[in-house]
Design an enzyme around this catalytic site. Structure first.
Site, PDB file in Angstrom:
ATOM      1  N   HIS A  95      -7.366   4.096   9.855  1.00  0.00           N
ATOM      2  CA  HIS A  95      -8.492   3.495  10.067  1.00  0.00           C
ATOM      3  C   HIS A  95      -9.018   3.536  11.544  1.00  0.00           C
ATOM      4  O   HIS A  95      -8.424   3.547  12.585  1.00  0.00           O
ATOM      5  CB  HIS A  95      -8.400   2.032   9.599  1.00  0.00           C
ATOM      6  CG  HIS A  95      -7.696   1.145  10.247  1.00  0.00           C
ATOM      7  ND1 HIS A  95      -7.936   0.227  11.427  1.00  0.00           N
ATOM      8  CD2 HIS A  95      -6.278   0.947  10.123  1.00  0.00           C
ATOM      9  CE1 HIS A  95      -6.856  -0.397  11.900  1.00  0.00           C
ATOM     10  NE2 HIS A  95      -5.987  -0.152  10.984  1.00  0.00           N
ATOM     11  N   ASP A  97     -11.686   1.430  12.955  1.00  0.00           N
ATOM     12  CA  ASP A  97     -12.084   0.220  13.536  1.00  0.00           C
ATOM     13  C   ASP A  97     -10.868  -0.521  14.155  1.00  0.00           C
ATOM     14  O   ASP A  97      -9.625  -0.284  13.795  1.00  0.00           O
ATOM     15  CB  ASP A  97     -12.731  -0.903  12.213  1.00  0.00           C
ATOM     16  CG  ASP A  97     -11.854  -1.294  11.168  1.00  0.00           C
ATOM     17  OD1 ASP A  97     -11.063  -0.246  10.608  1.00  0.00           O
ATOM     18  OD2 ASP A  97     -11.492  -2.309  10.784  1.00  0.00           O
ATOM     19  N   ASP A 128      -3.120   0.209  16.651  1.00  0.00           N
ATOM     20  CA  ASP A 128      -3.801  -0.114  15.242  1.00  0.00           C
ATOM     21  C   ASP A 128      -5.073   0.404  15.473  1.00  0.00           C
ATOM     22  O   ASP A 128      -6.190  -0.355  16.007  1.00  0.00           O
ATOM     23  CB  ASP A 128      -3.714  -1.760  15.098  1.00  0.00           C
ATOM     24  CG  ASP A 128      -4.026  -1.967  13.894  1.00  0.00           C
ATOM     25  OD1 ASP A 128      -4.280  -1.162  13.087  1.00  0.00           O
ATOM     26  OD2 ASP A 128      -4.512  -3.279  13.503  1.00  0.00           O
ATOM     27  N   GLU A 162     -11.210  -1.697   7.969  1.00  0.00           N
ATOM     28  CA  GLU A 162      -9.813  -2.300   7.729  1.00  0.00           C
ATOM     29  C   GLU A 162      -9.354  -3.497   8.050  1.00  0.00           C
ATOM     30  O   GLU A 162      -8.828  -4.282   7.607  1.00  0.00           O
ATOM     31  CB  GLU A 162      -8.942  -1.147   8.097  1.00  0.00           C
ATOM     32  CG  GLU A 162      -7.459  -1.406   7.323  1.00  0.00           C
ATOM     33  CD  GLU A 162      -6.326  -2.432   8.008  1.00  0.00           C
ATOM     34  OE1 GLU A 162      -5.503  -2.782   7.344  1.00  0.00           O
ATOM     35  OE2 GLU A 162      -6.726  -2.759   9.138  1.00  0.00           O
ATOM     36  N   GLU A 163     -10.051  -3.813   9.228  1.00  0.00           N
ATOM     37  CA  GLU A 163      -9.670  -5.076   9.946  1.00  0.00           C
ATOM     38  C   GLU A 163     -10.459  -6.140   9.306  1.00  0.00           C
ATOM     39  O   GLU A 163     -10.147  -7.427   9.365  1.00  0.00           O
ATOM     40  CB  GLU A 163      -9.699  -5.117  11.333  1.00  0.00           C
ATOM     41  CG  GLU A 163      -9.079  -4.111  11.933  1.00  0.00           C
ATOM     42  CD  GLU A 163      -7.651  -4.484  12.043  1.00  0.00           C
ATOM     43  OE1 GLU A 163      -7.199  -5.531  11.616  1.00  0.00           O
ATOM     44  OE2 GLU A 163      -6.938  -3.384  12.682  1.00  0.00           O
ATOM     45  N   ASP A 189       0.105   2.359   8.775  1.00  0.00           N
ATOM     46  CA  ASP A 189      -0.485   1.144   9.255  1.00  0.00           C
ATOM     47  C   ASP A 189       0.201   0.011   9.474  1.00  0.00           C
ATOM     48  O   ASP A 189      -0.028  -1.230   9.748  1.00  0.00           O
ATOM     49  CB  ASP A 189      -1.667   0.763   8.496  1.00  0.00           C
ATOM     50  CG  ASP A 189      -2.702  -0.095   9.491  1.00  0.00           C
ATOM     51  OD1 ASP A 189      -2.466  -0.009  10.774  1.00  0.00           O
ATOM     52  OD2 ASP A 189      -3.382  -0.689   8.890  1.00  0.00           O
ATOM     53  N   HIS A 384      -3.266  -6.155  17.622  1.00  0.00           N
ATOM     54  CA  HIS A 384      -3.804  -7.214  17.814  1.00  0.00           C
ATOM     55  C   HIS A 384      -3.535  -8.146  18.855  1.00  0.00           C
ATOM     56  O   HIS A 384      -4.040  -9.114  19.291  1.00  0.00           O
ATOM     57  CB  HIS A 384      -4.004  -8.302  16.382  1.00  0.00           C
ATOM     58  CG  HIS A 384      -4.571  -7.452  15.297  1.00  0.00           C
ATOM     59  ND1 HIS A 384      -4.807  -8.242  14.220  1.00  0.00           N
ATOM     60  CD2 HIS A 384      -4.362  -6.238  14.807  1.00  0.00           C
ATOM     61  CE1 HIS A 384      -5.457  -7.394  13.393  1.00  0.00           C
ATOM     62  NE2 HIS A 384      -5.032  -6.189  13.674  1.00  0.00           N
TER      63      HIS A 384
HETATM   64 ZN   LIG Z   1      -4.225  -1.290  11.226  1.00  0.00          ZN
END
Ligand SMILES: [Zn+2]
Length: 409
Positions: A95, A97, A128, A162-163, A189, A384
């Site tokens: 992903h 994003d 990520d 995705e987030e 992921d 994150h």
């Molecule tokens: Zn991710």
């Protein structure tokens, strides 16, 4: 030189190019609209210029409409390289994003300007999902550069959203029927530092809101009211014990090997220390091992609530705020697991371990639709967080594993 060794050596010598690419793409913020961002369009365009430069021309765009971002679209890129035998496809989904960096004061540098610290690369989105995105593209690029034809068609999907909701990303791929049930699908992921655990299933997620109603009054005269906070604490401790006793099965394949029931968020209480609260709210985050159902957990909660209501003369409401049921774990004997396991062993010499996680990845969405999906990568789980980092050596290793997978495992 043997083809695979040549492939690995070429990937190893592409380190600087991979780092530069990763630095460039993470410099374009790709935050979703629900987190106050403008989406992935600019980042997708930036990636697109590289794909053209590299001569990877099997590109198809599957934009999802979204009027809440300035461009009006959430881009999804399908990148295909033809193989000798197109009857099966090997697919990697990454992903584009990222989540917002949060308080800049918690970062040691600019989150969107990748920096290096020894063997580490630091910046928002490097893990990520930048590592997997970079590693998969370079695996395909190296095959192209060396003129190696893969066994099957290989496809990389770079998706949006995705987030946040997955609706404009993986959900869009499903709506457009872009995946086949016999595809070998890898979603890189989630992983661990050893790079051994192939994740095959996730726990069922259940978020519950508990509201207790009593009667507010002055704290010095409790007989005039009914303390909702006390009843709520009683319920909390009783329900905690009951759930852990009733749903106590263990599965060592999961990173947290039992179901979890955690009181988390607290609703607003009263303002004054001398006010006896007439209402109380708190939330429970439940993660259930496969086999346990949301209904049976809610039923147990209700039983306990009935007892506490009677004991305290309060009213307790239990609301399901959100849930996601895991229906179909990926089979340990599926083709994707076999191929990935062999690719990991070829590159690292390590035997893989089958596992499960409590947190969700977008793989759950695919599994629930009946696709066999493996989740694997080599990371330190810094997603994150501030000063999100990856190890360069893992970037290279994962790229080799993806290349070996593209060669059929
Ligand atoms: Zn991710």
């Amino acid at each position: 030189m043997e083809q695979m060794a040549y492939l690995f050596e070429t990937i190893g010598s592409s380190e600087e190019e991979m780092v530069d690419f990763l630095a460039d793409i993470i410099s374009v913020p790709a935050v979703g609209p629900l987190s106050g961002g403008t989406g992935e369009k600019e980042k997708a365009d930036r990636i697109g210029t590289y794909l053209i430069k590299w001569g990877l021309d099997g590109i198809e765009n599957h934009d999802a409409c979204d009027t809440t971002v300035p461009s009006g679209i959430r881009p999804n890129i399908e990148l295909t390289m033809k193989g000798r035998d197109p009857s099966r496809r090997i697919i990697i989904i990454a992903h584009m994003d990222v989540v917002p960096p949060g308080d800049p004061g918690n970062w040691s540098g600019d989150p969107y300007q990748l920096w290096r610290d020894g063997g580490r690369l630091i910046g928002r989105g490097v893990e990520d999902n930048g590592q997997a995105l970079t590693a998969s593209l370079f695996a395909m690029k190296t095959l192209k550069d060396l003129d190696i034809e893969p066994v099957h068609d290989i496809v990389i999907f770079l998706v949006s959203d995705e987030e946040e909701t997955n609706k404009k990303g993986i959900g869009h791929l499903l709506d457009e029927n872009l995946l086949r049930k016999d595809d070998l699908i890898l979603v890189p992921d989630h992983g661990e530092p050893e790079g051994r655990v192939i994740e095959l299933c996730e726990k069922t997620l259940l978020w519950v809101k508990v509201t207790t109603k009593g009667k507010q009054c002055h704290a010095s005269m409790p007989a005039l009211g009914n303390n909702a906070f006390r009843a709520s604490m009683l319920f909390g401790t009783k329900v905690d014990r009951t759930l852990h006793e009733k749903f106590d099965r263990k599965d060592p394949g999961f990173d947290h090997p039992i179901s979890s029931f955690e009181p988390t968020k607290k609703g607003p209480g009263v303002d004054g220390i001398n006010v006896l609260p007439g209402e109380d709210t708190f939330y429970i985050d439940c993660r259930l091992l496969p086999g346990y159902t949301i209904d049976e957990v809610l039923k147990e909660m209700r039983n306990v609530a009935d007892q506490v209501e009677e004991e305290t003369e309060t009213e307790i409401t239990i609301n399901e705020e959100f849930s996601e049921t895991t229906l179909h774990p990926t089979s340990p004997g599926s083709d994707i697991v076999t191929a990935l396991s062999s690719a990991i062993e070829k590159v690292t010499g390590k035997r893989h371990i089958n596992g499960g996680i409590g947190g969700g990845t977008c793989a759950a969405l695919l599994r629930n639709e009946g696709y066999e999906v493996a989740v694997w990568e080599t990371i330190h789980n810094r997603a994150h967080s501030s000063d999100e980092y990856i190890l360069i050596e893992n970037l290279i290793t994962d790229c080799k594993v993806f290349a070996a997978l593209f060669m059929g495992g």
